[in-house]
Design a protein around this motif. Structure first.
Motif, PDB file in Angstrom:
ATOM      1  N   ILE A  90       0.816  -1.218   0.000  1.00  8.65           N
ATOM      2  CA  ILE A  90       0.000   0.000   0.000  1.00  8.65           C
ATOM      3  C   ILE A  90       0.850   1.269   0.000  1.00  8.65           C
ATOM      4  CG2 ILE A  90      -0.146   0.235   2.514  1.00  8.65           C
ATOM      5  CD1 ILE A  90      -3.063   1.009   2.194  1.00  8.65           C
ATOM      6  N   THR A  91       2.143   1.153   0.287  1.00  9.56           N
ATOM      7  CA  THR A  91       2.995   2.332   0.435  1.00  9.56           C
ATOM      8  C   THR A  91       3.054   3.207  -0.816  1.00  9.56           C
ATOM      9  OG1 THR A  91       4.341   1.205   2.099  1.00  9.56           O
ATOM     10  CG2 THR A  91       5.303   3.124   1.036  1.00  9.56           C
ATOM     11  N   PRO A  92       3.257   2.655  -2.026  1.00  4.28           N
ATOM     12  CA  PRO A  92       3.296   3.523  -3.217  1.00  4.28           C
ATOM     13  C   PRO A  92       1.990   4.280  -3.440  1.00  4.28           C
ATOM     14  CG  PRO A  92       4.231   1.375  -3.708  1.00  4.28           C
ATOM     15  CD  PRO A  92       3.582   1.267  -2.361  1.00  4.28           C
ATOM     16  N   GLN A  93       0.855   3.658  -3.148  1.00  3.33           N
ATOM     17  CA  GLN A  93      -0.422   4.334  -3.328  1.00  3.33           C
ATOM     18  C   GLN A  93      -0.570   5.490  -2.352  1.00  3.33           C
ATOM     19  OE1 GLN A  93      -3.783   1.464  -3.722  1.00  3.33           O
ATOM     20  NE2 GLN A  93      -2.211  -0.106  -3.525  1.00  3.33           N
ATOM     21  N   ILE A  94      -0.138   5.268  -1.112  1.00  4.11           N
ATOM     22  CA  ILE A  94      -0.193   6.337  -0.118  1.00  4.11           C
ATOM     23  C   ILE A  94       0.716   7.483  -0.522  1.00  4.11           C
ATOM     24  CG2 ILE A  94       0.354   6.927   2.273  1.00  4.11           C
ATOM     25  CD1 ILE A  94      -0.481   4.142   3.082  1.00  4.11           C
ATOM     26  N   ALA A  95       1.896   7.157  -1.048  1.00  2.00           N
ATOM     27  CA  ALA A  95       2.871   8.181  -1.426  1.00  2.00           C
ATOM     28  C   ALA A  95       2.322   9.112  -2.498  1.00  2.00           C
ATOM     29  CB  ALA A  95       4.163   7.522  -1.900  1.00  2.00           C
ATOM     30  N   LEU A  96       1.496   8.595  -3.401  1.00  2.00           N
ATOM     31  CA  LEU A  96       0.927   9.425  -4.465  1.00  2.00           C
ATOM     32  C   LEU A  96       0.063  10.547  -3.901  1.00  2.00           C
ATOM     33  CD1 LEU A  96      -0.079   6.738  -7.127  1.00  2.00           C
ATOM     34  CD2 LEU A  96       1.812   8.362  -7.231  1.00  2.00           C
ATOM     35  N   ALA A 125       4.633  16.709  10.366  1.00  2.00           N
ATOM     36  CA  ALA A 125       3.281  16.443  10.854  1.00  2.00           C
ATOM     37  C   ALA A 125       2.322  16.229   9.691  1.00  2.00           C
ATOM     38  CB  ALA A 125       2.801  17.590  11.737  1.00  2.00           C
ATOM     39  N   THR A 126       2.483  17.026   8.636  1.00  3.74           N
ATOM     40  CA  THR A 126       1.632  16.859   7.445  1.00  3.74           C
ATOM     41  C   THR A 126       1.854  15.506   6.798  1.00  3.74           C
ATOM     42  OG1 THR A 126       1.653  19.241   7.020  1.00  3.74           O
ATOM     43  CG2 THR A 126       1.047  17.810   5.189  1.00  3.74           C
ATOM     44  N   LEU A 127       3.112  15.080   6.731  1.00  2.00           N
ATOM     45  CA  LEU A 127       3.415  13.776   6.140  1.00  2.00           C
ATOM     46  C   LEU A 127       2.770  12.652   6.938  1.00  2.00           C
ATOM     47  CD1 LEU A 127       4.937  12.034   4.104  1.00  2.00           C
ATOM     48  CD2 LEU A 127       6.929  12.130   5.621  1.00  2.00           C
ATOM     49  N   VAL A 128       2.855  12.720   8.269  1.00  2.47           N
ATOM     50  CA  VAL A 128       2.267  11.674   9.116  1.00  2.47           C
ATOM     51  C   VAL A 128       0.753  11.661   8.990  1.00  2.47           C
ATOM     52  CG1 VAL A 128       1.923  10.908  11.492  1.00  2.47           C
ATOM     53  CG2 VAL A 128       4.180  11.686  10.755  1.00  2.47           C
ATOM     54  N   ILE A 129       0.125  12.840   9.094  1.00  3.39           N
ATOM     55  CA  ILE A 129      -1.330  12.920   9.054  1.00  3.39           C
ATOM     56  C   ILE A 129      -1.866  12.509   7.690  1.00  3.39           C
ATOM     57  CG2 ILE A 129      -3.300  14.494   9.177  1.00  3.39           C
ATOM     58  CD1 ILE A 129      -1.730  16.089  11.263  1.00  3.39           C
ATOM     59  N   SER A 130      -1.257  13.016   6.615  1.00  2.00           N
ATOM     60  CA  SER A 130      -1.729  12.664   5.272  1.00  2.00           C
ATOM     61  C   SER A 130      -1.522  11.188   4.982  1.00  2.00           C
ATOM     62  CB  SER A 130      -1.008  13.523   4.225  1.00  2.00           C
ATOM     63  OG  SER A 130       0.398  13.336   4.289  1.00  2.00           O
ATOM     64  N   THR A 131      -0.452  10.602   5.522  1.00  2.00           N
ATOM     65  CA  THR A 131      -0.227   9.162   5.357  1.00  2.00           C
ATOM     66  C   THR A 131      -1.326   8.349   6.023  1.00  2.00           C
ATOM     67  OG1 THR A 131       2.178   9.403   5.185  1.00  2.00           O
ATOM     68  CG2 THR A 131       1.341   7.258   5.897  1.00  2.00           C
ATOM     69  N   LEU A 132      -1.695   8.736   7.247  1.00  2.00           N
ATOM     70  CA  LEU A 132      -2.740   8.016   7.965  1.00  2.00           C
ATOM     71  C   LEU A 132      -4.096   8.177   7.287  1.00  2.00           C
ATOM     72  CD1 LEU A 132      -1.772   8.794  11.680  1.00  2.00           C
ATOM     73  CD2 LEU A 132      -1.371   6.693  10.390  1.00  2.00           C
ATOM     74  N   GLY A 135      -3.950   6.324   3.941  1.00  2.00           N
ATOM     75  CA  GLY A 135      -3.912   4.883   4.210  1.00  2.00           C
ATOM     76  C   GLY A 135      -5.254   4.338   4.652  1.00  2.00           C
ATOM     77  N   GLU A 136      -5.962   5.101   5.462  1.00  2.00           N
ATOM     78  CA  GLU A 136      -7.291   4.666   5.916  1.00  2.00           C
ATOM     79  C   GLU A 136      -8.253   4.551   4.741  1.00  2.00           C
ATOM     80  OE1 GLU A 136     -10.510   3.601   8.341  1.00  2.00           O
ATOM     81  OE2 GLU A 136      -8.346   3.581   8.681  1.00  2.00           O
ATOM     82  N   ALA A 137      -8.276   5.566   3.882  1.00  2.00           N
ATOM     83  CA  ALA A 137      -9.202   5.557   2.748  1.00  2.00           C
ATOM     84  C   ALA A 137      -8.854   4.458   1.744  1.00  2.00           C
ATOM     85  CB  ALA A 137      -9.182   6.922   2.061  1.00  2.00           C
ATOM     86  N   ILE A 138      -7.569   4.326   1.428  1.00  2.00           N
ATOM     87  CA  ILE A 138      -7.143   3.342   0.426  1.00  2.00           C
ATOM     88  C   ILE A 138      -7.342   1.921   0.939  1.00  2.00           C
ATOM     89  CG2 ILE A 138      -5.149   2.434  -0.817  1.00  2.00           C
ATOM     90  CD1 ILE A 138      -4.064   5.318  -0.884  1.00  2.00           C
ATOM     91  N   THR A 153     -18.168 -11.961   3.025  1.00  2.00           N
ATOM     92  CA  THR A 153     -19.138 -11.164   3.768  1.00  2.00           C
ATOM     93  C   THR A 153     -18.667 -10.991   5.217  1.00  2.00           C
ATOM     94  OG1 THR A 153     -20.409 -13.162   4.313  1.00  2.00           O
ATOM     95  CG2 THR A 153     -21.049 -11.949   2.322  1.00  2.00           C
ATOM     96  N   ASN A 154     -19.486 -10.279   6.002  1.00  2.73           N
ATOM     97  CA  ASN A 154     -19.199 -10.042   7.426  1.00  2.73           C
ATOM     98  C   ASN A 154     -17.788  -9.464   7.615  1.00  2.73           C
ATOM     99  OD1 ASN A 154     -21.724 -11.209   8.133  1.00  2.73           O
ATOM    100  ND2 ASN A 154     -20.821 -13.245   7.983  1.00  2.73           N
ATOM    101  N   VAL A 155     -17.463  -8.472   6.816  1.00  4.00           N
ATOM    102  CA  VAL A 155     -16.125  -7.866   6.873  1.00  4.00           C
ATOM    103  C   VAL A 155     -16.003  -6.959   8.097  1.00  4.00           C
ATOM    104  CG1 VAL A 155     -14.460  -6.396   5.681  1.00  4.00           C
ATOM    105  CG2 VAL A 155     -15.935  -7.946   4.366  1.00  4.00           C
ATOM    106  N   THR A 156     -14.959  -7.164   8.861  1.00  6.16           N
ATOM    107  CA  THR A 156     -14.619  -6.269   9.965  1.00  6.16           C
ATOM    108  C   THR A 156     -13.159  -5.857   9.804  1.00  6.16           C
ATOM    109  OG1 THR A 156     -14.006  -8.115  11.404  1.00  6.16           O
ATOM    110  CG2 THR A 156     -16.272  -7.304  11.562  1.00  6.16           C
ATOM    111  N   ARG A 157     -12.828  -4.668  10.296  1.00  3.63           N
ATOM    112  CA  ARG A 157     -11.448  -4.178  10.125  1.00  3.63           C
ATOM    113  C   ARG A 157     -11.090  -3.205  11.240  1.00  3.63           C
ATOM    114  NH1 ARG A 157     -10.870   0.929   7.900  1.00  3.63           N
ATOM    115  NH2 ARG A 157      -8.836   0.371   7.046  1.00  3.63           N
ATOM    116  N   HIS A 158      -9.788  -3.129  11.502  1.00  2.00           N
ATOM    117  CA  HIS A 158      -9.257  -2.120  12.402  1.00  2.00           C
ATOM    118  C   HIS A 158      -8.863  -0.894  11.580  1.00  2.00           C
ATOM    119  CE1 HIS A 158      -9.140  -3.985  16.333  1.00  2.00           C
ATOM    120  NE2 HIS A 158      -8.665  -5.102  15.803  1.00  2.00           N
ATOM    121  N   PRO A 159      -8.823   0.294  12.201  1.00  2.00           N
ATOM    122  CA  PRO A 159      -8.350   1.485  11.489  1.00  2.00           C
ATOM    123  C   PRO A 159      -6.910   1.313  11.031  1.00  2.00           C
ATOM    124  CG  PRO A 159      -9.456   2.096  13.540  1.00  2.00           C
ATOM    125  CD  PRO A 159      -9.283   0.603  13.568  1.00  2.00           C
ATOM    126  N   PHE A 160      -6.522   2.078  10.033  1.00  2.00           N
ATOM    127  CA  PHE A 160      -5.177   1.961   9.472  1.00  2.00           C
ATOM    128  C   PHE A 160      -4.113   2.292  10.504  1.00  2.00           C
ATOM    129  CE2 PHE A 160      -1.588   3.729   6.968  1.00  2.00           C
ATOM    130  CZ  PHE A 160      -1.258   2.580   6.281  1.00  2.00           C
TER     131      PHE A 160
END
Length: 214
Positions: A90-96, A125-132, A135-138, A153-160
């Protein structure tokens, strides 16, 4: 000298080196800040102090209190863990998303004399916040799309941010994501950005976060 003795000596040497580097970093930063209050110091002291604050927050988020304290003393130590993060699919997608936003904030912070004093902290701080945020959306979208494509089905997940904090630990009973198909259970892998089946002997004992993809 046995292998165990060598490992102990290496660990002690590494700790001494870390303490020396941390002491030098902190000492130079404090000395520089004192000189700045007298109009003699350069901007590097402010940059070092800001890096320490940002590194502390990243250390607390990713590794916990011990690393948070250590990162204050010597922020470059966090660079040791960048290869593990870079291996995530997921790192390259977040970097974009994160890097252009971070670059824009850096340029704006350098434009004004007041914000220039805090440019390092604002940029990090911007890099950390924008990464999170990215990452959450992607990751949420990827989990739901792949689950739908595999009829899960029955998908559950933790936050990024939870996944970032827990990535790299040994087997856990809390997973990044969990889904079902009939009587089969599937867990989410950030390395593959896909679901993988869980053995029947394992899945009754594990859980994930909140319901998703509804």
């Amino acid at each position: 000298m046995t292998a165990a003795t060598g490992a102990v000596l290496f660990t002690l040497l590494w700790l001494v080196l870390a303490l020396v580097c941390g002491g030098l970093w902190t000492g130079f930063a404090i000395r520089g800040l004192i000189r700045m209050t007298k109009g003699k110091g350069g901007p590097w002291a402010s940059a070092m102090a800001q890096l320490s604050v940002v590194a502390m927050l990243v250390g607390l988020l990713r590794f916990g209190p011990t690393w948070g304290i250590g990162a204050v003393l010597f922020p470059p130590a966090l660079l040791l863990f960048l290869p593990g993060i870079a291996e995530l699919s997921i790192t390259p997608q977040i970097a974009l998303y994160a890097l252009p936003i971070t670059a824009a904030v850096l340029a704006l912070s350098l434009w004004h004399p007041i914000t220039r004093l805090f440019s390092v902290m604002l940029t990090c701080a911007t890099l950390v916040i924008s990464t999170l945020v990215a990452g959450e959306a992607i990751s949420a979208r990827a989990m739901c799309q792949t689950a739908a494509g595999q009829n899960l089905t029955n998908v559950t997940r933790h936050p990024f941010w939870w996944s970032i904090h827990n990535t790299g630990y040994d087997f856990q009973f809390q997973l990044h994501g969990l889904a079902t198909r009939g009587e089969d259970q599937f867990a989410w892998s950030y390395s593959e950005m896909d679901w993988y089946p869980l053995p029947d002997t394992i899945w009754p004992n594990i859980t994930s976060g909140e319901p998703a993809c509804e």
